[in-house]
Design an enzyme around this catalytic site. Sequence first.
Site, PDB file in Angstrom:
ATOM      1  N   LYS A  55     -69.986  39.699 -40.876  1.00 21.70           N
ATOM      2  CA  LYS A  55     -70.590  38.366 -40.747  1.00 21.70           C
ATOM      3  C   LYS A  55     -72.077  38.513 -40.445  1.00 21.70           C
ATOM      4  CE  LYS A  55     -66.486  36.163 -40.455  1.00 21.70           C
ATOM      5  NZ  LYS A  55     -66.008  35.311 -41.520  1.00 21.70           N
ATOM      6  N   LYS A  79     -59.062  34.548 -56.951  1.00 24.03           N
ATOM      7  CA  LYS A  79     -60.433  34.459 -57.481  1.00 24.03           C
ATOM      8  C   LYS A  79     -60.459  34.943 -58.927  1.00 24.03           C
ATOM      9  CE  LYS A  79     -62.672  34.895 -53.000  1.00 24.03           C
ATOM     10  NZ  LYS A  79     -63.635  33.832 -52.738  1.00 24.03           N
ATOM     11  N   LYS A 104     -52.517  33.428 -44.217  1.00 20.85           N
ATOM     12  CA  LYS A 104     -52.835  34.501 -43.307  1.00 20.85           C
ATOM     13  C   LYS A 104     -53.340  33.913 -41.984  1.00 20.85           C
ATOM     14  CE  LYS A 104     -56.926  36.559 -43.366  1.00 20.85           C
ATOM     15  NZ  LYS A 104     -58.210  35.939 -43.036  1.00 20.85           N
ATOM     16  N   ASP A 144     -59.101  40.535 -39.986  1.00 21.68           N
ATOM     17  CA  ASP A 144     -59.424  39.299 -40.695  1.00 21.68           C
ATOM     18  C   ASP A 144     -59.677  39.544 -42.190  1.00 21.68           C
ATOM     19  OD1 ASP A 144     -60.105  36.447 -40.718  1.00 21.68           O
ATOM     20  OD2 ASP A 144     -62.185  37.088 -41.027  1.00 21.68           O
ATOM     21  N   HIS A 169     -57.815  41.066 -47.580  1.00 20.66           N
ATOM     22  CA  HIS A 169     -58.645  40.848 -48.768  1.00 20.66           C
ATOM     23  C   HIS A 169     -59.181  42.159 -49.378  1.00 20.66           C
ATOM     24  CE1 HIS A 169     -58.247  36.809 -47.558  1.00 20.66           C
ATOM     25  NE2 HIS A 169     -59.293  36.713 -46.780  1.00 20.66           N
ATOM     26  N   GLU A 211     -70.907  38.513 -45.688  1.00 20.42           N
ATOM     27  CA  GLU A 211     -71.127  37.074 -45.477  1.00 20.42           C
ATOM     28  C   GLU A 211     -72.398  36.884 -44.662  1.00 20.42           C
ATOM     29  OE1 GLU A 211     -67.221  34.770 -44.996  1.00 20.42           O
ATOM     30  OE2 GLU A 211     -66.865  36.619 -43.920  1.00 20.42           O
ATOM     31  N   HIS A 227     -56.092  34.518 -50.531  1.00 20.18           N
ATOM     32  CA  HIS A 227     -56.824  33.716 -51.520  1.00 20.18           C
ATOM     33  C   HIS A 227     -57.747  34.576 -52.392  1.00 20.18           C
ATOM     34  CE1 HIS A 227     -60.130  33.652 -48.553  1.00 20.18           C
ATOM     35  NE2 HIS A 227     -60.918  33.293 -49.547  1.00 20.18           N
ATOM     36  N   ARG A 276     -48.884  16.568 -36.478  1.00 23.11           N
ATOM     37  CA  ARG A 276     -48.484  15.949 -35.211  1.00 23.11           C
ATOM     38  C   ARG A 276     -49.217  14.643 -34.951  1.00 23.11           C
ATOM     39  NH1 ARG A 276     -49.429  20.948 -31.395  1.00 23.11           N
ATOM     40  NH2 ARG A 276     -51.207  20.857 -32.784  1.00 23.11           N
TER      41      ARG A 276
HETATM   42  C1  BG6 Z   1     -60.972  34.266 -44.720  1.00 24.46           C
HETATM   43  C2  BG6 Z   1     -61.460  34.852 -43.425  1.00 24.46           C
HETATM   44  O1  BG6 Z   1     -59.687  34.736 -45.021  1.00 24.46           O
HETATM   45  O2  BG6 Z   1     -61.869  34.613 -45.767  1.00 24.46           O
HETATM   46  C3  BG6 Z   1     -62.863  34.362 -43.123  1.00 24.46           C
HETATM   47  O3  BG6 Z   1     -60.581  34.479 -42.368  1.00 24.46           O
HETATM   48  C4  BG6 Z   1     -63.785  34.629 -44.284  1.00 24.46           C
HETATM   49  O4  BG6 Z   1     -63.371  34.971 -41.938  1.00 24.46           O
HETATM   50  C5  BG6 Z   1     -63.178  34.115 -45.585  1.00 24.46           C
HETATM   51  O5  BG6 Z   1     -65.015  33.965 -44.030  1.00 24.46           O
HETATM   52  C6  BG6 Z   1     -64.013  34.554 -46.782  1.00 24.46           C
HETATM   53  O6  BG6 Z   1     -63.537  33.909 -47.937  1.00 24.46           O
HETATM   54  P1  BG6 Z   1     -64.507  33.591 -49.172  1.00 24.46           P
HETATM   55  O7  BG6 Z   1     -63.599  33.075 -50.229  1.00 24.46           O
HETATM   56  O8  BG6 Z   1     -65.480  32.596 -48.685  1.00 24.46           O
HETATM   57  O9  BG6 Z   1     -65.151  34.896 -49.511  1.00 24.46           O
END
Ligand code: BG6
Length: 483
Positions: free
Chosen positions: A331, A182, A148, A235, A240, A216, A178, A51
Amino acid sequence: MVSQTIPVEDFDLVIFGATGDLSRRKILPALYRRMHAGQMPKTVQIIGGARSDLDASGFRDFVRQSLDEFVDSALLEPELVDAFMQTIHYIKVDATGDEGWDLLSQMLRAEVIQAFYFSVGPALFAPLARRLLKYKIANGNARIVVEKPFGHDLVSARALNKELSGCFAEHQIYRIDHYLGKETVQNLMAVRFANALFEPLWNARHIDHVQITVSENLSVGGRGAYYDKSGAMRDMVQNHLMQLLCLTAMEPPSLYEANAVRDEKLKVIRALQPVPSKDVVRGQYSADDKGPSYLADVGDPKSTTESFIALKVHVGNWRWSGTPFYLRTGKRLRSRVSEIAVSFKDPPHSIFEDYERESHGNVLVIRLQPDEGITLWVTIKEPGPGGMRLTEVPLDMTFAEALGNDGEEMPDAYERLVMDVIRGNQTLFMRCDEVEAAWAWADPIIEGWETRRDKPKTYSPGSSGPEDSLMLLHRDGRRWREL
Ligand code: BG6
């Protein structure tokens, strides 16, 4: 070992949400790296759509900054950067209106592969898809890529699938997770299905339990508004961790082909048993001298959203009956570790009873990050005299060392996934029924804690989560691996 790069055909890629964070951090740098690797023709067109009142030159400045920030400077060869900039275009486009669409249609080439990356919030997926159709922008071979979160629950995911399938065929829809891009995740399939060694042992008879951890050390940071509506379950677990569980637990597909693989993953999700509340632990991080608490981060002192979750999950089928899968993610934990640890049962009879032994048994650890690789812990005799003392040693295969291309980094997940879109390979993308089945499993767990009005337990930043999470395994006579 020199990795093989198979060039893709010429393409036009439109990135909607091109000035957003994902585009800046991941998609644009991934494209540059693929050009650097010689995989992408220099004739491609990368068209940013957003935009913002930008022109092509303004967007090129944005792209340049993204490369400077997220691509290793050694790869930024001036000539190649110039060539990459030649591929960059920009169009101001209104996802919910009419501005920009005719112009976009004129920019695209009918004879090349067309891909449309929806790097926008899910509310815009359907409006974008409808406009691509209305303005006859996408050719019959076009692909759309959606990020996502794919829905918030089963109802919304179904509605989204319905909207998209009204505009595009399933083979044109690429739902990104994603984690599937990996390196180690694909290696998990190679290790399982290209070696005769593991598969005979890959079942409840020989495997005691499996731990899947995605931990994380960062906080929710600036994403509080999004995250507080999702929490760790939506999330991370529904997508994942679910994908990691599927690849670990699935039956061998008949072929390494998109639908064969996805059929097997779907069977795993459908075999997941309901999770009782005693097998779910949720947590929220508190504050410390390095940062605010979760509640302060999201700006809601009453939030009951979890920044940590641990679950004990059973796959109800012959292969896995009696072998629990423990999942945890959160987290602000002690470290950044993603791994799948498969713990084998002890030998049926120990001939070393009288000897000193502190055993953790055989564990196969598939490490996604950091230091991607696979380690098998085996028990051996401690070297030297002094009798038969046993010890555990790692048989280590760190991919960067074993397969390193003269120090070159492994391609990022997005590099692989974007190239797969162009190649038309959906193996590493989620099919509509997979996403819906994952929500169908997750929804009752979420509804359970919402109905009970459960509050997450507090945990200290830098720890391995709330005490109750340790108890979840302790109760079963097991322990989480160290973070
Ligand atoms: C994302 C989540 O899909 O994956 C995030 O929304 C998360 O909260 C991230 O931090 C983690 O991805 P990676 O590749 O850094 O492990």
